[in-house]
Enzyme design. Sequence first.
Site: not given
Ligand code: APR
Length: 182
Positions: A40-41, A125-126, A129
């Site tokens: 997402v980030d 976080s899914t 993380y």
């Molecule tokens: N829109 C919606 N959901 C998304 C998208 C998108 N464009 N891309 C990925 N996802 C989903 C993933 O499938 C997952 O279920 O968002 C959820 C959260 O995944 P992550 O983005 O990996 O976030 P998180 O698990 O909280 O980890 C955060 O990842 O990107 C790095 O900088 C961030 O270090 C931090 C960590």
Amino acid sequence: MMQVKVGDCILEIVKGDITEQDTEAIVNAANEALIPGGGVDGAIHRKGGPEILEELRSKYKGCPTGNAVITGGGKLKAKFVIHAVGPVYKGGNRGEAELLKKTYESALKLALEHGISSISFPAISTGAYRFPLEEAAKIAISTVIEFIKKHNSPKLVRFVLWTDDAYQTFSQVTKEISPNLS
Ligand code: APR
């Protein structure tokens, strides 16, 4: 797509891309350093452009797990991005559940303080993380419902799920919880 009424507010579960949402705010799944990563980030910073990172750098030193900070939305449709830092899952005995709840509450509190009436969340976080999906969904949905019941705001909370699995899990959990709404 699934919609549930909570008082005057609406809770929505959709499958899609968080960066495409036209809600006033979208929530980023950020890290403590507030340095763009993947998932997402990465998608938010790519689509929103460099001004989001510039604002993060100029205003904030970082953000401890469970907390959130706010910036403008750059080139995104959303006016604001709320950068929320969820916990890294390390087996479940390190306060991960409480921290995930606190992360959602921190984001919702910032929305309230800024008069934001519509907001989209990813499944924080899914991804990277590794928080188990079903437990994360239960925490996410119940925390949001509790907050909007108490504050009657935001008027629209949308969960935007990227994978089929996440969409099915969030829909199922919402179905299980929503009959108890009054
Ligand atoms: N829109 C919606 N959901 C998304 C998208 C998108 N464009 N891309 C990925 N996802 C989903 C993933 O499938 C997952 O279920 O968002 C959820 C959260 O995944 P992550 O983005 O990996 O976030 P998180 O698990 O909280 O980890 C955060 O990842 O990107 C790095 O900088 C961030 O270090 C931090 C960590």
